[in-house]
Write an enzyme that holds these catalytic residues in place. Sequence first.
Site, PDB file in Angstrom:
ATOM      1  N   PRO A   8       0.786  -1.223   0.000  1.00 27.53           N
ATOM      2  CA  PRO A   8       0.000   0.000   0.000  1.00 27.53           C
ATOM      3  C   PRO A   8       0.824   1.282   0.000  1.00 27.53           C
ATOM      4  O   PRO A   8       1.864   1.373   0.640  1.00 27.53           O
ATOM      5  CB  PRO A   8      -0.839  -0.089   1.278  1.00 27.53           C
ATOM      6  CG  PRO A   8      -0.444  -1.312   1.989  1.00 27.53           C
ATOM      7  CD  PRO A   8       0.517  -2.072   1.149  1.00 27.53           C
ATOM      8  N   ASN A   9       0.296   2.236  -0.731  1.00 29.54           N
ATOM      9  CA  ASN A   9       0.773   3.622  -0.812  1.00 29.54           C
ATOM     10  C   ASN A   9       2.062   3.799  -1.609  1.00 29.54           C
ATOM     11  O   ASN A   9       2.487   4.939  -1.812  1.00 29.54           O
ATOM     12  CB  ASN A   9       0.939   4.240   0.585  1.00 29.54           C
ATOM     13  CG  ASN A   9      -0.378   4.324   1.307  1.00 29.54           C
ATOM     14  OD1 ASN A   9      -1.345   4.831   0.763  1.00 29.54           O
ATOM     15  ND2 ASN A   9      -0.428   3.808   2.522  1.00 29.54           N
ATOM     16  N   ARG A  16       4.296  11.299  -1.505  1.00 28.44           N
ATOM     17  CA  ARG A  16       4.056  10.869  -0.128  1.00 28.44           C
ATOM     18  C   ARG A  16       5.328  11.045   0.698  1.00 28.44           C
ATOM     19  O   ARG A  16       6.338  10.391   0.434  1.00 28.44           O
ATOM     20  CB  ARG A  16       3.637   9.398  -0.101  1.00 28.44           C
ATOM     21  CG  ARG A  16       3.449   8.886   1.311  1.00 28.44           C
ATOM     22  CD  ARG A  16       3.166   7.402   1.336  1.00 28.44           C
ATOM     23  NE  ARG A  16       3.087   6.963   2.719  1.00 28.44           N
ATOM     24  CZ  ARG A  16       3.560   5.814   3.152  1.00 28.44           C
ATOM     25  NH1 ARG A  16       4.126   4.972   2.322  1.00 28.44           N
ATOM     26  NH2 ARG A  16       3.455   5.488   4.416  1.00 28.44           N
ATOM     27  N   TYR A  21      10.692   9.248   1.961  1.00 28.88           N
ATOM     28  CA  TYR A  21      10.763   8.313   0.834  1.00 28.88           C
ATOM     29  C   TYR A  21      11.449   8.869  -0.409  1.00 28.88           C
ATOM     30  O   TYR A  21      11.635   8.137  -1.382  1.00 28.88           O
ATOM     31  CB  TYR A  21       9.358   7.827   0.473  1.00 28.88           C
ATOM     32  CG  TYR A  21       8.695   7.104   1.613  1.00 28.88           C
ATOM     33  CD1 TYR A  21       9.114   5.830   1.986  1.00 28.88           C
ATOM     34  CD2 TYR A  21       7.668   7.695   2.343  1.00 28.88           C
ATOM     35  CE1 TYR A  21       8.526   5.166   3.046  1.00 28.88           C
ATOM     36  CE2 TYR A  21       7.070   7.044   3.400  1.00 28.88           C
ATOM     37  CZ  TYR A  21       7.505   5.773   3.744  1.00 28.88           C
ATOM     38  OH  TYR A  21       6.917   5.117   4.801  1.00 28.88           O
ATOM     39  N   ASN A  72       8.244  -5.330  -1.009  1.00 31.48           N
ATOM     40  CA  ASN A  72       8.075  -4.247  -0.044  1.00 31.48           C
ATOM     41  C   ASN A  72       6.629  -4.328   0.420  1.00 31.48           C
ATOM     42  O   ASN A  72       5.730  -3.828  -0.248  1.00 31.48           O
ATOM     43  CB  ASN A  72       8.379  -2.881  -0.656  1.00 31.48           C
ATOM     44  CG  ASN A  72       8.337  -1.780   0.386  1.00 31.48           C
ATOM     45  OD1 ASN A  72       7.707  -1.926   1.431  1.00 31.48           O
ATOM     46  ND2 ASN A  72       8.980  -0.665   0.090  1.00 31.48           N
ATOM     47  N   ALA A  75       2.921  -1.131   4.819  1.00 33.86           N
ATOM     48  CA  ALA A  75       2.255  -1.236   6.122  1.00 33.86           C
ATOM     49  C   ALA A  75       1.903  -2.677   6.490  1.00 33.86           C
ATOM     50  O   ALA A  75       1.845  -3.013   7.674  1.00 33.86           O
ATOM     51  CB  ALA A  75       1.004  -0.369   6.147  1.00 33.86           C
ATOM     52  N   HIS A  78       3.870  -4.886   9.262  1.00 32.82           N
ATOM     53  CA  HIS A  78       3.766  -4.800  10.712  1.00 32.82           C
ATOM     54  C   HIS A  78       2.605  -5.576  11.319  1.00 32.82           C
ATOM     55  O   HIS A  78       2.576  -5.768  12.527  1.00 32.82           O
ATOM     56  CB  HIS A  78       3.680  -3.331  11.123  1.00 32.82           C
ATOM     57  CG  HIS A  78       4.693  -2.494  10.417  1.00 32.82           C
ATOM     58  ND1 HIS A  78       6.055  -2.664  10.601  1.00 32.82           N
ATOM     59  CD2 HIS A  78       4.557  -1.528   9.480  1.00 32.82           C
ATOM     60  CE1 HIS A  78       6.698  -1.813   9.818  1.00 32.82           C
ATOM     61  NE2 HIS A  78       5.820  -1.120   9.116  1.00 32.82           N
ATOM     62  N   ASP A  85       1.852 -15.595   6.091  1.00 31.92           N
ATOM     63  CA  ASP A  85       1.571 -16.997   5.795  1.00 31.92           C
ATOM     64  C   ASP A  85       1.735 -17.301   4.304  1.00 31.92           C
ATOM     65  O   ASP A  85       2.176 -18.391   3.936  1.00 31.92           O
ATOM     66  CB  ASP A  85       0.169 -17.374   6.267  1.00 31.92           C
ATOM     67  CG  ASP A  85       0.064 -17.444   7.780  1.00 31.92           C
ATOM     68  OD1 ASP A  85       1.105 -17.399   8.472  1.00 31.92           O
ATOM     69  OD2 ASP A  85      -1.079 -17.532   8.284  1.00 31.92           O
ATOM     70  N   GLU A  96      12.727  -9.184   1.544  1.00 32.15           N
ATOM     71  CA  GLU A  96      11.911  -8.075   2.044  1.00 32.15           C
ATOM     72  C   GLU A  96      12.733  -6.793   1.909  1.00 32.15           C
ATOM     73  O   GLU A  96      13.902  -6.770   2.292  1.00 32.15           O
ATOM     74  CB  GLU A  96      11.576  -8.325   3.519  1.00 32.15           C
ATOM     75  CG  GLU A  96      10.855  -7.198   4.194  1.00 32.15           C
ATOM     76  CD  GLU A  96      10.735  -7.389   5.713  1.00 32.15           C
ATOM     77  OE1 GLU A  96      10.018  -6.592   6.323  1.00 32.15           O
ATOM     78  OE2 GLU A  96      11.369  -8.309   6.275  1.00 32.15           O
ATOM     79  N   HIS A  98      12.728  -2.327   2.221  1.00 32.44           N
ATOM     80  CA  HIS A  98      12.100  -1.078   2.679  1.00 32.44           C
ATOM     81  C   HIS A  98      12.972   0.084   2.224  1.00 32.44           C
ATOM     82  O   HIS A  98      14.203   0.008   2.303  1.00 32.44           O
ATOM     83  CB  HIS A  98      11.941  -1.071   4.203  1.00 32.44           C
ATOM     84  CG  HIS A  98      11.050  -2.161   4.682  1.00 32.44           C
ATOM     85  ND1 HIS A  98       9.685  -2.090   4.573  1.00 32.44           N
ATOM     86  CD2 HIS A  98      11.339  -3.370   5.215  1.00 32.44           C
ATOM     87  CE1 HIS A  98       9.166  -3.211   5.046  1.00 32.44           C
ATOM     88  NE2 HIS A  98      10.144  -4.005   5.435  1.00 32.44           N
ATOM     89  N   ILE A  99      12.330   1.132   1.771  1.00 36.62           N
ATOM     90  CA  ILE A  99      13.036   2.326   1.318  1.00 36.62           C
ATOM     91  C   ILE A  99      13.676   3.026   2.509  1.00 36.62           C
ATOM     92  O   ILE A  99      14.845   3.401   2.473  1.00 36.62           O
ATOM     93  CB  ILE A  99      12.068   3.251   0.560  1.00 36.62           C
ATOM     94  CG1 ILE A  99      11.592   2.559  -0.725  1.00 36.62           C
ATOM     95  CG2 ILE A  99      12.727   4.601   0.252  1.00 36.62           C
ATOM     96  CD1 ILE A  99      10.423   3.241  -1.414  1.00 36.62           C
ATOM     97  N   SER A 100      12.908   3.195   3.563  1.00 38.42           N
ATOM     98  CA  SER A 100      13.438   3.795   4.784  1.00 38.42           C
ATOM     99  C   SER A 100      13.880   2.673   5.727  1.00 38.42           C
ATOM    100  O   SER A 100      13.691   1.493   5.426  1.00 38.42           O
ATOM    101  CB  SER A 100      12.372   4.666   5.463  1.00 38.42           C
ATOM    102  OG  SER A 100      11.306   3.862   5.934  1.00 38.42           O
ATOM    103  N   ARG A 105      12.419   4.494  12.795  1.00 41.44           N
ATOM    104  CA  ARG A 105      11.182   5.276  12.701  1.00 41.44           C
ATOM    105  C   ARG A 105      10.287   5.004  13.907  1.00 41.44           C
ATOM    106  O   ARG A 105      10.745   4.550  14.940  1.00 41.44           O
ATOM    107  CB  ARG A 105      10.498   4.961  11.369  1.00 41.44           C
ATOM    108  CG  ARG A 105      11.399   5.398  10.194  1.00 41.44           C
ATOM    109  CD  ARG A 105      10.751   5.312   8.865  1.00 41.44           C
ATOM    110  NE  ARG A 105       9.555   6.139   8.811  1.00 41.44           N
ATOM    111  CZ  ARG A 105       8.580   5.949   7.955  1.00 41.44           C
ATOM    112  NH1 ARG A 105       8.653   4.967   7.070  1.00 41.44           N
ATOM    113  NH2 ARG A 105       7.514   6.727   7.950  1.00 41.44           N
ATOM    114  N   ARG A 109       6.637   0.565  13.741  1.00 42.58           N
ATOM    115  CA  ARG A 109       7.299   0.079  12.529  1.00 42.58           C
ATOM    116  C   ARG A 109       8.472  -0.851  12.835  1.00 42.58           C
ATOM    117  O   ARG A 109       9.064  -1.436  11.927  1.00 42.58           O
ATOM    118  CB  ARG A 109       7.797   1.244  11.677  1.00 42.58           C
ATOM    119  CG  ARG A 109       6.694   2.128  11.155  1.00 42.58           C
ATOM    120  CD  ARG A 109       7.252   3.188  10.214  1.00 42.58           C
ATOM    121  NE  ARG A 109       6.311   4.245   9.968  1.00 42.58           N
ATOM    122  CZ  ARG A 109       5.354   4.232   9.053  1.00 42.58           C
ATOM    123  NH1 ARG A 109       5.204   3.163   8.285  1.00 42.58           N
ATOM    124  NH2 ARG A 109       4.537   5.251   8.896  1.00 42.58           N
TER     125      ARG A 109
END
Length: 144
Positions: A8-9, A16, A21, A72, A75, A78, A85, A96, A98-100, A105, A109
């Site tokens: 998402p997002n 954003r 980001y 990625n 959200a 978490h 699963d 996996e 993540h940009i940040s 954070r 997170r």
Amino acid sequence: MILVLNGPNLRRLGTREPDVYGAETFEDLAELCRDTGRKLGEHVEVRQTDDEAELIGWLHEAADGRIPVVLNPAAFTHYSYAVRDAIAQRTAPLVEVHISNPAAREEFRHTSVVAGVATGTIAGFGLQSYVLALHAIAEMNSSS
């Protein structure tokens, strides 16, 4: 083939929270991933969804096809045990990304419910997190 799946997002990259980001857009990310794939001799398909069920379907597709994944989960990282699963059913490497750096954070997170079933995690390097993950998967593919 390598699937690059985004939760998402992430289609809102560039608008954003650019302080977190960056200013690059989702299309910039997709082109970076495809270009990296070409350099590695891999076909890379980039997808994004805000829908948990669609992401799970893509993870099932990858498991059924033995397709490596750069993920990625955004959200979903978490709290989505359903995504976790689906990842647990993987039949090829899954990294996996993540940009940040989630650990730097907000406290909520700091927990990843998916990390324990991923091959590995790369975080905090901006869009380069994806490049590093694609290199890692290409290396795993060549050594198997």
